[in-house]
Design a protein around this motif. Structure first.
Motif, PDB file in Angstrom:
ATOM      1  N   VAL A   1      -6.867   2.974  -3.005  1.00  0.00           N
ATOM      2  CA  VAL A   1      -6.013   2.001  -2.441  1.00  0.00           C
ATOM      3  C   VAL A   1      -6.685   1.241  -1.575  1.00  0.00           C
ATOM      4  O   VAL A   1      -6.967   1.506  -0.521  1.00  0.00           O
ATOM      5  CB  VAL A   1      -4.450   2.507  -1.932  1.00  0.00           C
ATOM      6  CG1 VAL A   1      -3.585   1.388  -1.517  1.00  0.00           C
ATOM      7  CG2 VAL A   1      -3.989   3.655  -2.628  1.00  0.00           C
TER       8      VAL A   1
ATOM      9  N   ALA B   1       0.923  -1.293  -0.076  1.00  0.00           N
ATOM     10  CA  ALA B   1      -0.031  -0.173   0.010  1.00  0.00           C
ATOM     11  C   ALA B   1       0.639   1.085  -0.032  1.00  0.00           C
ATOM     12  O   ALA B   1       0.727   2.353  -0.693  1.00  0.00           O
ATOM     13  CB  ALA B   1      -0.826  -0.025   1.307  1.00  0.00           C
TER      14      ALA B   1
ATOM     15  N   THR C   1      -6.939   6.294   0.986  1.00  0.00           N
ATOM     16  CA  THR C   1      -6.382   4.739   1.552  1.00  0.00           C
ATOM     17  C   THR C   1      -7.533   4.330   2.244  1.00  0.00           C
ATOM     18  O   THR C   1      -7.888   4.777   3.371  1.00  0.00           O
ATOM     19  CB  THR C   1      -5.221   5.196   2.443  1.00  0.00           C
ATOM     20  OG1 THR C   1      -5.604   6.423   3.412  1.00  0.00           O
ATOM     21  CG2 THR C   1      -3.971   5.730   1.686  1.00  0.00           C
TER      22      THR C   1
ATOM     23  N   LEU D   1      -6.740  -1.879   0.912  1.00  0.00           N
ATOM     24  CA  LEU D   1      -5.773  -2.699   1.700  1.00  0.00           C
ATOM     25  C   LEU D   1      -6.272  -3.800   2.331  1.00  0.00           C
ATOM     26  O   LEU D   1      -7.541  -3.875   2.532  1.00  0.00           O
ATOM     27  CB  LEU D   1      -5.317  -1.899   2.739  1.00  0.00           C
ATOM     28  CG  LEU D   1      -4.292  -2.728   3.681  1.00  0.00           C
ATOM     29  CD1 LEU D   1      -2.868  -2.919   3.155  1.00  0.00           C
ATOM     30  CD2 LEU D   1      -4.239  -1.911   5.236  1.00  0.00           C
TER      31      LEU D   1
END
Ligand code: SF4
Lengths: 474, 259
Positions: free
Chosen positions: A294, A91, A240, A296
């Motif tokens: 992103v 990440a 994120t 994760l």
């Protein structure tokens, strides 16, 4: 952030003796609990709404892969890009590559627990970027060089006095020499400093409270509006976030949102609820030119497949922390990693490993208040017990504790022998009463007698007395 | 579920290991109340319900103990326990423990359906009211966590106490917040537990009650230990001791004498 969970005991000892921390915790504790009670006192059909929200999450998790693919498809459709990251390192690399690609220098951030989970700030700063947190709480702890101590109130451990001192220390060199002590003045000074950062940033990074599969949107809820500036002003917006945040539809979102703020801050809804759907379209007045998400994993797929699946329903509302008497006594930093309180005591061992997180699932009385308030009906005490079982199976529990349990268990299965041992013990305990110099030498007893009197036993056991005179009660 | 086979229900009393060892008086108080409530009481040979090993993650040991409890107690109309957490262990956790063992699982489910915490049994199942007893005291009640959250016990001890006319019940603030006992927690994390119990006794002392009562001896020992350390005059009793008027032998933790 490296885990310091192995130091839980030491951390907790320090925390219990820190008067500033205790003052801050005491204030937050009562405030959050009362606010939540108040918020639900005027919500009809609470149980029904909660049940529906749980079902949405359960359904999504049952076919998570399909919703994630749908989410990606819809992000692509609006011109954004989804990046898959199995580990924190992957990440970090994805984010660093994007920043590198656009020759970024200054990066601003909205609050993101996943970015804490992957220790993003450290990676960005090491790579030479200028990183500024824009959520007030995050900004405060960034100045202090500390990790967050609460998932929704990262600087809850700080007193106003400490914030005044921090601002004075860091803002003086910007020409703001006056000490600000009132909350509005503190907020205004932060605004002033952050405005510059907002206007000059190349990349804005936010988290996501939810991802909506049907539209490809990421959703953040905030009270300061900093998130909106972070995701519209810079040329690039990076989200994120993690795979369990996806939900199917906007309708589902509106259902779950009714619970999120009520459980966390006690608000009906936060001041801002912002949906980001792709980069700026032709004709849009503002917005970034790039939009990246992103996603994760970091152990979540494994949880999904096993006995900790229910933990993935968590919407990070913070209610379990606010109602946990252990969290309330020792604060978030004692837990040594990004997540704290009951949800952290489950997540941290699963994400950073059972070794080195030994105390977290054990430092709990299993009083169940967390599960009682959890809007997603996550059986947190049961999950903590399951981790204890794993610790036991993997021999992370100390040899002494395991053998003690085995020996005690052996005895407990031999009622006759047990009865005799108990009689001797009852006699012994009553003899020991009032002999603190001997009591002090016994294992575990000191932990009790340091703050509590040793109880006087009656000197005999119930069963021995009963067998002698079974009808004495009549 | 088996219906009580005779007008006098047969009750197996699971006295709990803590009561057995540290406070037999609670066991006798429970027997007195159950007798007044018209039950036939038996005390089968017993040790512990297995919570210490269960909460330490040792399932094998726990199952061995649980099998023994099931073997000993499954013949009664009711299994009655003067503790919310031990009753909760039988009711909520035994069936889960034997999920993969159908034979014992069915027996565990059956046992769970007939297991009751003492006070809720007296109030909800029997409709027992305390016979004319005078006790001029002001009491406050601590809701122990397992009884409250696993079994939903809240009104029962209060209604039992309210049937004692001269007794005054005053509520403490945060009566539902954990006292910090938590079984082995209180000695494994003594300092955290100490902080929790000191907050609990601050709430108790603010009521200026004469007695603090509860339904779980573990919590009561914790509270009593802390109250005596700070020199408080407030006495600690199990709710059954007060309801049965078996308080002559002195409060929990203090010199209890004999029954
Ligand atoms: S575990 Fe439940 S209460 Fe705790 S943060 Fe997650 S959703 Fe909220």
């Amino acid at each position: 952030m490296d885990s310091k969970a192995h130091k839980f005991r030491e951390n907790a000892k320090v925390a219990l003796l820190d008067p500033d921390l205790q003052r801050a915790l005491g204030k937050a504790r009562g405030g959050f609990v009362d606010a939540r009670t108040q918020a639900f006192s005027c919500l009809d059909r609470h149980a029904e709404i909660q049940d529906a929200a749980k079902q949405i999450k359960d359904h999504t998790l049952s076919v998570l892969d399909e919703y994630l693919v749908l989410f990606e498809k819809n992000v692509n459709k609006v011109g954004g890009k989804v990046h898959w990251a199995r580990t924190p390192a992957e990440a970090r690399k994805i984010v660093l590559d994007i920043c590198d690609d656009v020759d970024a220098r200054r990066i601003i951030k909205g609050k993101s627990m996943v970015s804490e989970e992957i220790a993003l700030n450290y990676a960005l700063e090491t790579a030479g970027y200028d990183v500024v947190e824009t959520d007030l709480g995050e900004y405060i702890i960034q100045l202090a060089g500390e990790p967050p101590s609460h998932i929704i109130a990262p600087a809850v451990h700080k007193t106003r006095q400490q914030i005044t001192d921090l601002f004075h220390k860091h803002h003086s060199r910007l020409g703001l020499k006056e000490r600000v002590t009132d909350i509005p003045d503190i907020v205004n000074e932060a605004r002033l400093v952050l405005r510059e950062a907002f206007l000059s940033a190349d990349v804005g990074i936010t988290g996501a409270n939810f991802l909506v599969a049907e539209t490809g949107s990421s959703v953040i809820v905030t009270n300061e509006g900093n998130g909106d500036l972070t995701n519209t002003l810079p040329g690039v917006h990076i989200v994120t976030t993690s795979i369990e945040k996806v939900i199917p539809t906007l309708e589902d979102l509106s259902g779950i949102l009714r619970l999120l703020a009520r459980n966390g801050t006690g608000q009906e809804i936060t001041s801002y609820t912002t949906l980001s759907t792709g980069p700026r379209r032709t004709g849009d007045k503002d917005g970034p030119s790039q939009y990246h998400v992103v996603l994760l994993d970091n152990g979540r797929s494994e949880m999904l497949a096993g006995e900790f699946k229910e933990m993935l329903r968590c919407i990070r509302c913070g209610a379990c922390l606010n109602h946990c008497p252990v969290y309330g006594a020792v604060g978030g930093h004692s837990y040594g990693w990004v997540y704290s309180g009951p949800m952290g005591a489950v997540l941290t061992p699963l994400m950073v490993g059972l070794d080195g997180t030994k105390d977290l699932p054990n430092a709990c009385t299993l009083n169940g208040r967390c599960a009682e308030v959890c809007p997603m009906s996550i059986p947190l005490p049961d999950l903590l017990r399951k981790i204890r079982v794993r610790q036991n199976e993997e021999r992370i529990t100390s040899v002494r504790a395991r053998w003690f349990m085995k020996a005690w268990g052996f005895l407990a299965c031999k009622p006759h022998l047990y009865g005799w041992c108990l009689r001797i013990l009852a006699w012994l305990l009553s003899w020991l009463w009032g002999k603190p110099h001997i009591l002090r030498l016994l294992p575990f007893v000191h932990e009790w007698t340091a703050t509590r009197e040793f109880p006087k036993s009656q000197g005999f056991t119930f069963q021995s007395a009963y067998r002698k005179a079974p009808n004495s009660h009549e | 579920m088996n219906q009580p086979s005779s007008p006098r229900p047969s009750v197996g009393l699971l006295v709990t290991c803590l009561v057995d060892l540290l406070r037999p008086n609670i066991g006798f108080a429970a027997m007195k109340l159950l007798h007044e409530a018209g039950c036939d009481i038996e005390v089968p040979s017993q040790t512990c319900c297995g919570q210490p090993s269960y909460n330490s993650g040792d399932l094998e040991t726990t199952k061995n103990i649980a099998r023994q409890v099931i073997d000993q107690f499954e013949f009664f109309d009711y299994v009655v326990v003067p503790s919310g957490s031990c009753a909760g262990m039988l009711i909520k956790h035994y069936p889960k423990l034997f999920e993969a063992e159908p034979k014992y699982r069915n027996r565990a489910i059956e046992l769970a359906s007939r297991t009751r915490e003492l006070v809720s049994f007296l109030v909800d199942d029997i409709g027992y009211r305390v016979p004319a007893r005078r006790l001029n005291v002001r009491v406050t009640y601590h809701d122990s966590c397992a009884g409250l959250r696993e079994l939903g016990i809240k009104g029962e001890p209060r209604s039992l106490l309210e049937s004692i006319e001269t007794l005054e019940l005053t509520e403490m603030s945060d009566s539902e917040v954990c006292c910090g006992f938590g079984g082995t927690f209180c000695v494994k994390y003594g300092d955290i537990s100490a902080r929790m119990v000191s907050e609990k006794i601050a709430s108790i002392e603010a009521t200026s009650a004469d007695f603090v009562l509860g339904g779980d001896l573990g919590c009561l020992l914790n509270i009593a230990g802390c109250l005596s350390r700070v020199g408080s005059k407030i006495a600690v009793y199990h709710v059954a001791e007060v309801a049965s008027d078996m308080i002559a032998s002195g409060p929990i933790g203090k010199d209890a004498g004999s029954t």
